[in-house]
Design a protein around this motif. Structure first.
Motif, mmCIF file in Angstrom:
data_model
loop_
_atom_site.group_PDB
_atom_site.id
_atom_site.type_symbol
_atom_site.label_atom_id
_atom_site.label_comp_id
_atom_site.label_asym_id
_atom_site.label_seq_id
_atom_site.Cartn_x
_atom_site.Cartn_y
_atom_site.Cartn_z
ATOM 1 N N ASN A 84 0.895 -1.218 0.083
ATOM 2 C CA ASN A 84 -0.086 -0.091 0.122
ATOM 3 C C ASN A 84 1.008 1.233 0.011
ATOM 4 O O ASN A 84 1.358 1.745 1.017
ATOM 5 N N SER A 85 0.924 1.799 -1.207
ATOM 6 C CA SER A 85 2.123 2.769 -1.350
ATOM 7 C C SER A 85 1.885 4.312 -0.460
ATOM 8 O O SER A 85 2.812 5.021 -0.419
ATOM 9 N N SER A 86 0.535 4.374 -0.104
ATOM 10 C CA SER A 86 0.229 5.303 0.757
ATOM 11 C C SER A 86 0.572 5.217 2.497
ATOM 12 O O SER A 86 0.426 6.123 3.138
ATOM 13 N N ASP A 87 0.811 3.898 2.559
ATOM 14 C CA ASP A 87 1.336 3.760 4.169
ATOM 15 C C ASP A 87 2.607 4.467 4.407
ATOM 16 O O ASP A 87 3.584 4.896 3.520
ATOM 17 N N PRO A 88 2.724 5.075 5.600
ATOM 18 C CA PRO A 88 3.725 5.936 6.122
ATOM 19 C C PRO A 88 4.994 5.065 5.836
ATOM 20 O O PRO A 88 5.066 4.001 6.417
ATOM 21 N N CYS A 89 6.295 5.503 5.480
ATOM 22 C CA CYS A 89 7.479 4.756 5.326
ATOM 23 C C CYS A 89 8.662 5.785 5.737
ATOM 24 O O CYS A 89 8.939 6.682 4.968
ATOM 25 N N PRO A 90 9.447 5.285 6.725
ATOM 26 C CA PRO A 90 10.452 6.196 7.168
ATOM 27 C C PRO A 90 11.970 5.772 6.368
ATOM 28 O O PRO A 90 12.878 6.457 6.680
ATOM 29 N N TYR A 91 11.907 4.923 5.317
ATOM 30 C CA TYR A 91 13.134 4.426 4.540
ATOM 31 C C TYR A 91 13.093 5.550 3.295
ATOM 32 O O TYR A 91 12.157 5.912 2.567
#
Ligand code: PLP
Ligand code: PMP
Length: 425
Positions: free
Chosen positions: A390-397
């Motif tokens: 799910n590309s809208s999930d927040p991701c810190p990378y």
């Protein structure tokens, strides 16, 4: 193996091209046969006459007029015979698949050439994945895989992973929802396909250990699913000996392996290979017949000439040079990361491939940071979210490639990135 139960309705409905069957017949007939059956154009009308291509090391590949006529003509959908036979020998010497995987009842091993491994990937998914199917993979994963899989309407199940790749215990836990005895039942929801990038994963740089592969393979046997081994960074493993592949342990004939020349000979020529059980590779080839027909004959002949001149030894020598380059780039990037990012980010040194996967401290999602502020600072990285299911999930990378930039550029880029993170923290 009952391969029929893995096929989608679309793939099962594919039939051989009648014209391609006639072409085969013609190839096996004496020269006295007059064939008016072929639909190939007359290459004497083509404007390209010959080619000579300089190769590093001073070698020259010559495609004289007869060879050029062949290069400009249609060819078989599996690939040209001399390239295929060279690749089959290489696969046997590198992976030495267990003898059972050559036996007819297990579905003899087969190979075909594809226009880059992306083509193989996309066609394999179309062959195996129907709407509503459960598919196993370890995200974050290559966005090209998601682009090919997600429109098929399947349910992607994310198996947890770390810097050694997919975690078998988590896979076991997920599969525990099902009874292995149900796997063969029509309409069963037991996953039939697992996809993974075993070396230098895109984007994580993770490489799977042999032990983990063995555990995953045992689960594949228990629940009777296929393993799609997408391994374009196999030849970019920095340490020898290279890890044994899923193909090398495939006693059942349940592994479809994808290799790519993109990172070692050329990405623009578009050459990849699918290796796996013949009944499945044959289905991929039927799809090729109906789409691209075959990978460019010119491209295949050019690559095949080079490989035959080099021999397996020359090929592996070239690979060693490529590895030396990427290892040194990796080391450069790790040095610059230590210098600039120590307090603001975390990472694991990749053992293969061309990517460093960096977790930014104190930042929930890198999308905004990269798309807006990074450009102002004149530094660009890929925000990690694009590799999530799910590309809208927040991701810190963020993903940083060490393939193209000079050591000076890498150092300056990380200095700018460190500034950017500190401002955003
Ligand atoms: N699979 C993975 C994991 C990749 O990273 C890439 C390219 O970036 C591909 C497949 C596509 O490779 P090819 O150029 O052979 O189509
Ligand atoms: N469409 C038609 C009507 C054709 O006759 C052919 C070639 N026989 C094709 C498409 C495929 O052409 P190409 O070689 O450009 O893929």
């Amino acid at each position: 193996m009952n391969y029929a139960r893995f096929l989608t309705a679309v793939s099962a409905a594919r039939r051989p091209s009648p014209i391609r069957i006639l072409t085969e017949l013609q190839q096996r007939s004496p020269p006295s046969l007059i064939s008016l059956a072929g639909g190939a154009p007359n290459p004497n009308t083509f404007p390209f006459l010959s080619a000579s291509i300089k190769v590093s090391g001073g070698e020259v590949l010559v495609l004289d007029e007869p060879l050029m006529k062949r290069a400009l003509q249609y060819s078989g959908s599996y690939g040209i015979p001399e390239l295929l036979s060279w690749m089959k020998d290489l696969q046997k010497s590198l992976h030495n698949p267990p003898p059972a995987s050559y036996s007819p009842e297990r579905g003899q091993m087969e190979m075909c050439v594809t226009t880059g491994s992306q083509e193989g990937l996309c066609k394999i998914f179309e062959m195996l994945v129907s709407s509503g199917d459960n598919v196993l993979l370890d995200a974050p994963t290559y966005s090209g895989t998601l682009a090919a899989l997600q429109p098929l309407g399947c349910n992607l199940i994310n198996v947890a992973s770390d810097h050694h790749g997919m975690i078998p215990a988590d896979l076991g836990k997920i599969l525990g929802r099902w009874d292995p005895a149900d796997a063969q039942k029509p309409g069963s929801s037991v996953p039939r396909v697992l996809y993974t990038i075993p070396n230098g994963g895109n984007p994580t740089g993770a490489s799977m250990t042999y032990e983990r592969k063995q555990e995953v393979y045992e689960l594949a046997r228990k629940y009777d699913f296929l393993i799609i081994e997408d391994d374009p960074y196999y030849f970019l493993q920095f340490q020898k000996p290279w890890a044994p592949t899923f193909l090398s342990m495939d006693v059942d004939g349940r592994v479809l392996r994808m290799d790519s020349f993109s990172k070692i000979l050329s990405s623009g020529l578009r050459i990849g290979f699918v290796t796996g059980p013949k009944p499945l590779v044959d289905r991929v080839v039927l799809h090729i017949q109906a789409s691209t027909m075959h990978t460019s004959t010119f491209t295949q002949l050019m690559v095949s000439q080079l490989l035959h001149n080099w021999g397996p030894g020359g090929f592996l020598k070239h690979i060693d040079g490529v590895i030396d380059f990427y290892r040194s780039q990796r080391n450069t990037m790790l040095c610059s990361a230590d210098k600039w990012l120590k307090d603001v980010a975390e990472w694991h040194p990749p053992m293969a491939g061309m990517f460093l996967w960096i977790k930014l401290k104190g930042i929930k999602d890198t999308q905004q940071l990269i798309m807006k502020k990074a450009l102002e600072k004149e530094v660009l990285l890929v925000p990690g979210g694009v590799f999530n299911i799910n590309s809208s999930d927040p991701c810190p990378y963020v993903r940083a490639a060490f393939s193209l930039s000079t050591p000076q550029q890498i150092d300056e880029a990380f200095r700018r990135l460190a500034d950017l993170i500190k401002e955003a923290m």
